[in-house]
Design a protein around this motif. Structure first.
Motif, PDB file in Angstrom:
ATOM      1  N   ASP A  94       0.960  -1.323  -0.027  1.00 47.03           N
ATOM      2  CA  ASP A  94      -0.008   0.159   0.021  1.00 47.03           C
ATOM      3  C   ASP A  94       0.713   1.108  -0.046  1.00 47.03           C
ATOM      4  O   ASP A  94       0.450   2.414   0.031  1.00 47.03           O
ATOM      5  N   ASP A  95       2.212   1.044  -0.028  1.00 44.34           N
ATOM      6  CA  ASP A  95       3.071   2.314  -0.190  1.00 44.34           C
ATOM      7  C   ASP A  95       3.042   2.747  -1.535  1.00 44.34           C
ATOM      8  O   ASP A  95       3.469   3.612  -1.755  1.00 44.34           O
ATOM      9  N   LEU A  96       2.943   1.741  -2.440  1.00 40.54           N
ATOM     10  CA  LEU A  96       2.894   2.020  -3.943  1.00 40.54           C
ATOM     11  C   LEU A  96       1.414   2.144  -4.436  1.00 40.54           C
ATOM     12  O   LEU A  96       0.738   1.228  -4.507  1.00 40.54           O
ATOM     13  N   PRO A  97       1.075   3.301  -5.135  1.00 38.28           N
ATOM     14  CA  PRO A  97      -0.636   3.163  -5.720  1.00 38.28           C
ATOM     15  C   PRO A  97      -0.701   2.034  -6.977  1.00 38.28           C
ATOM     16  O   PRO A  97      -1.581   1.493  -7.050  1.00 38.28           O
ATOM     17  N   THR A  98       0.688   1.607  -7.716  1.00 42.04           N
ATOM     18  CA  THR A  98       0.408   0.741  -8.692  1.00 42.04           C
ATOM     19  C   THR A  98      -0.022  -0.623  -7.881  1.00 42.04           C
ATOM     20  O   THR A  98      -0.768  -1.479  -8.568  1.00 42.04           O
ATOM     21  N   GLY A 152       1.198  -5.514 -16.090  1.00 41.48           N
ATOM     22  CA  GLY A 152       2.225  -4.826 -16.874  1.00 41.48           C
ATOM     23  C   GLY A 152       2.657  -3.563 -16.088  1.00 41.48           C
ATOM     24  O   GLY A 152       3.845  -3.432 -15.755  1.00 41.48           O
ATOM     25  N   SER A 153       1.627  -2.896 -15.328  1.00 44.51           N
ATOM     26  CA  SER A 153       2.157  -1.667 -14.606  1.00 44.51           C
ATOM     27  C   SER A 153       2.900  -2.436 -13.419  1.00 44.51           C
ATOM     28  O   SER A 153       4.020  -1.506 -12.735  1.00 44.51           O
ATOM     29  N   ALA A 154       2.547  -3.229 -12.503  1.00 47.93           N
ATOM     30  CA  ALA A 154       3.121  -3.979 -11.359  1.00 47.93           C
ATOM     31  C   ALA A 154       4.628  -4.381 -11.976  1.00 47.93           C
ATOM     32  O   ALA A 154       5.423  -4.266 -11.153  1.00 47.93           O
ATOM     33  N   ALA A 155       4.601  -5.126 -13.060  1.00 48.81           N
ATOM     34  CA  ALA A 155       6.017  -5.618 -13.575  1.00 48.81           C
ATOM     35  C   ALA A 155       6.908  -4.365 -13.729  1.00 48.81           C
ATOM     36  O   ALA A 155       8.111  -4.606 -13.431  1.00 48.81           O
ATOM     37  N   ALA A 156       6.298  -3.178 -14.242  1.00 48.64           N
ATOM     38  CA  ALA A 156       7.361  -2.066 -14.404  1.00 48.64           C
ATOM     39  C   ALA A 156       7.793  -1.508 -13.174  1.00 48.64           C
ATOM     40  O   ALA A 156       9.169  -1.182 -13.069  1.00 48.64           O
ATOM     41  N   VAL A 157       6.979  -1.660 -12.276  1.00 46.12           N
ATOM     42  CA  VAL A 157       7.239  -1.188 -10.632  1.00 46.12           C
ATOM     43  C   VAL A 157       8.488  -2.016 -10.317  1.00 46.12           C
ATOM     44  O   VAL A 157       9.406  -1.381  -9.610  1.00 46.12           O
ATOM     45  N   LEU A 158       8.466  -3.187 -10.335  1.00 45.46           N
ATOM     46  CA  LEU A 158       9.112  -3.958  -9.729  1.00 45.46           C
ATOM     47  C   LEU A 158      10.428  -4.183 -10.565  1.00 45.46           C
ATOM     48  O   LEU A 158      11.572  -4.509 -10.036  1.00 45.46           O
ATOM     49  N   ASN A 159      10.365  -3.940 -11.772  1.00 45.13           N
ATOM     50  CA  ASN A 159      11.723  -3.638 -12.644  1.00 45.13           C
ATOM     51  C   ASN A 159      12.400  -2.346 -12.032  1.00 45.13           C
ATOM     52  O   ASN A 159      13.709  -2.775 -11.907  1.00 45.13           O
ATOM     53  N   ILE A 160      11.870  -1.461 -11.742  1.00 41.34           N
ATOM     54  CA  ILE A 160      12.737  -0.249 -11.076  1.00 41.34           C
ATOM     55  C   ILE A 160      13.300  -0.749  -9.500  1.00 41.34           C
ATOM     56  O   ILE A 160      14.178  -0.351  -9.191  1.00 41.34           O
ATOM     57  N   ALA A 161      12.309  -1.351  -9.028  1.00 39.56           N
ATOM     58  CA  ALA A 161      12.610  -1.921  -7.557  1.00 39.56           C
ATOM     59  C   ALA A 161      14.035  -2.689  -7.571  1.00 39.56           C
ATOM     60  O   ALA A 161      14.783  -2.635  -6.801  1.00 39.56           O
ATOM     61  N   GLN A 182      10.414 -10.501  -3.536  1.00 40.77           N
ATOM     62  CA  GLN A 182      10.147 -11.735  -4.232  1.00 40.77           C
ATOM     63  C   GLN A 182       8.568 -12.133  -4.022  1.00 40.77           C
ATOM     64  O   GLN A 182       8.025 -12.667  -5.030  1.00 40.77           O
ATOM     65  N   GLN A 183       8.026 -11.584  -2.912  1.00 42.15           N
ATOM     66  CA  GLN A 183       6.515 -12.041  -2.852  1.00 42.15           C
ATOM     67  C   GLN A 183       5.591 -11.195  -3.752  1.00 42.15           C
ATOM     68  O   GLN A 183       4.679 -11.738  -4.624  1.00 42.15           O
ATOM     69  N   ALA A 184       6.128  -9.886  -4.159  1.00 40.24           N
ATOM     70  CA  ALA A 184       5.258  -9.109  -5.287  1.00 40.24           C
ATOM     71  C   ALA A 184       5.695  -9.687  -6.555  1.00 40.24           C
ATOM     72  O   ALA A 184       4.688  -9.789  -7.505  1.00 40.24           O
ATOM     73  N   SER A 185       6.715 -10.469  -6.923  1.00 36.92           N
ATOM     74  CA  SER A 185       7.104 -10.905  -8.223  1.00 36.92           C
ATOM     75  C   SER A 185       6.205 -12.101  -8.383  1.00 36.92           C
ATOM     76  O   SER A 185       5.755 -12.635  -9.429  1.00 36.92           O
ATOM     77  N   GLY A 186       6.335 -12.802  -7.394  1.00 37.99           N
ATOM     78  CA  GLY A 186       5.466 -13.878  -7.474  1.00 37.99           C
ATOM     79  C   GLY A 186       3.794 -13.648  -7.910  1.00 37.99           C
ATOM     80  O   GLY A 186       3.089 -14.594  -8.346  1.00 37.99           O
ATOM     81  N   ALA A 187       3.332 -12.533  -7.329  1.00 39.75           N
ATOM     82  CA  ALA A 187       1.955 -12.042  -7.496  1.00 39.75           C
ATOM     83  C   ALA A 187       1.836 -11.721  -8.908  1.00 39.75           C
ATOM     84  O   ALA A 187       0.816 -11.849  -9.635  1.00 39.75           O
ATOM     85  N   VAL A 188       2.926 -10.966  -9.700  1.00 38.51           N
ATOM     86  CA  VAL A 188       2.917 -10.770 -10.980  1.00 38.51           C
ATOM     87  C   VAL A 188       2.867 -11.985 -11.867  1.00 38.51           C
ATOM     88  O   VAL A 188       2.218 -11.831 -12.706  1.00 38.51           O
TER      89      VAL A 188
END
Length: 213
Positions: A94-98, A152-161, A182-188
């Motif tokens: 919830d720290d990231l709107p994406t 796609g939007s979550a993957a873009a943010v994860l790439n920057i992370a 790692q947990q966010a990447s699994g969700a994507v």
């Protein structure tokens, strides 16, 4: 008195037939005697029923992928062990709107798929129901678009992370918050699996509609 002339007319015997009664000649064309093959729709009916059963299996897969993606992203959170009295280093979705959009979008997709399963069951009972299949095809395309946008939007943010961006002074936070990334990447990954299943759903729905005509 003269005798009346006989009006009887002698008929020559028919020598073309051996019997006393002439047989009636058949005027039916020879081609009409051959049986005309009747096309059976049993094979098409079975194929459409099989596609409908496969459709509901794919929908269950999409539902599982969407729920898993939403739950995994919604519980992604990590707090670093070192903190001071005034600062605490924590990363949460919830720290990231994406990521918030991702959770909401995947929840909507999961809800739609759950509501679409009864329509898919109708297509199993009535394989020739074109209206229900066409409705599912349109709504599946809309849901796949939402799913793709969220993934796609979550993957873009994860790439920057993971890699950061030196031009905008964005730091790569995954070096510190490894479990969170790692947990966010699994969700994507689960979201993109749902996109693939949606694509198969649309292809099979189109094939079923094509065989209806």
């Amino acid at each position: 008195m003269k005798n009346a002339e006989s009006t009887a007319i002698d008929v020559a015997p028919d020598t073309n037939h051996s019997g006393p009664i002439a047989k009636k000649k058949s005027t039916t064309p020879l081609l009409a005697a051959a049986p005309v093959p009747v096309r059976s729709d049993r094979g098409t009916h079975r194929m459409k029923r099989g596609l409908a059963i496969f459709d509901i299996i794919l929908r269950i897969g999409v539902l599982a992928a969407a729920l898993a993606a939403a739950a995994t992203m919604g519980t992604s959170e990590e707090t670093l062990p070192f903190f001071t009295q005034f600062f605490q280093f924590e990363a949460s979705y919830d720290d990231l709107p994406t990521f918030q959009f991702f959770v909401i979008a995947m929840g909507i997709v999961a809800g739609y798929v759950m509501l679409s399963i009864p329509f898919s069951i109708v297509c199993i009972v009535r394989p020739h129901a074109v209206g229900a299949r066409l409705l599912l095809l349109i709504l599946d395309a809309v849901a796949m678009t939402l799913n793709t946008a969220a993934a796609g939007s979550a993957a873009a943010v994860l790439n920057i992370a993971h890699a950061g961006n030196s031009s905008t002074n964005w730091l790569a936070i995954c070096n510190q918050f490894g479990d969170f990334c790692q947990q966010a990447s699994g969700a994507v990954v689960g979201a993109f699996a749902g996109v693939l299943l949606f694509l198969l759903l649309i292809l099979f729905s189109a094939l079923s509609l094509k065989n209806s005509h």
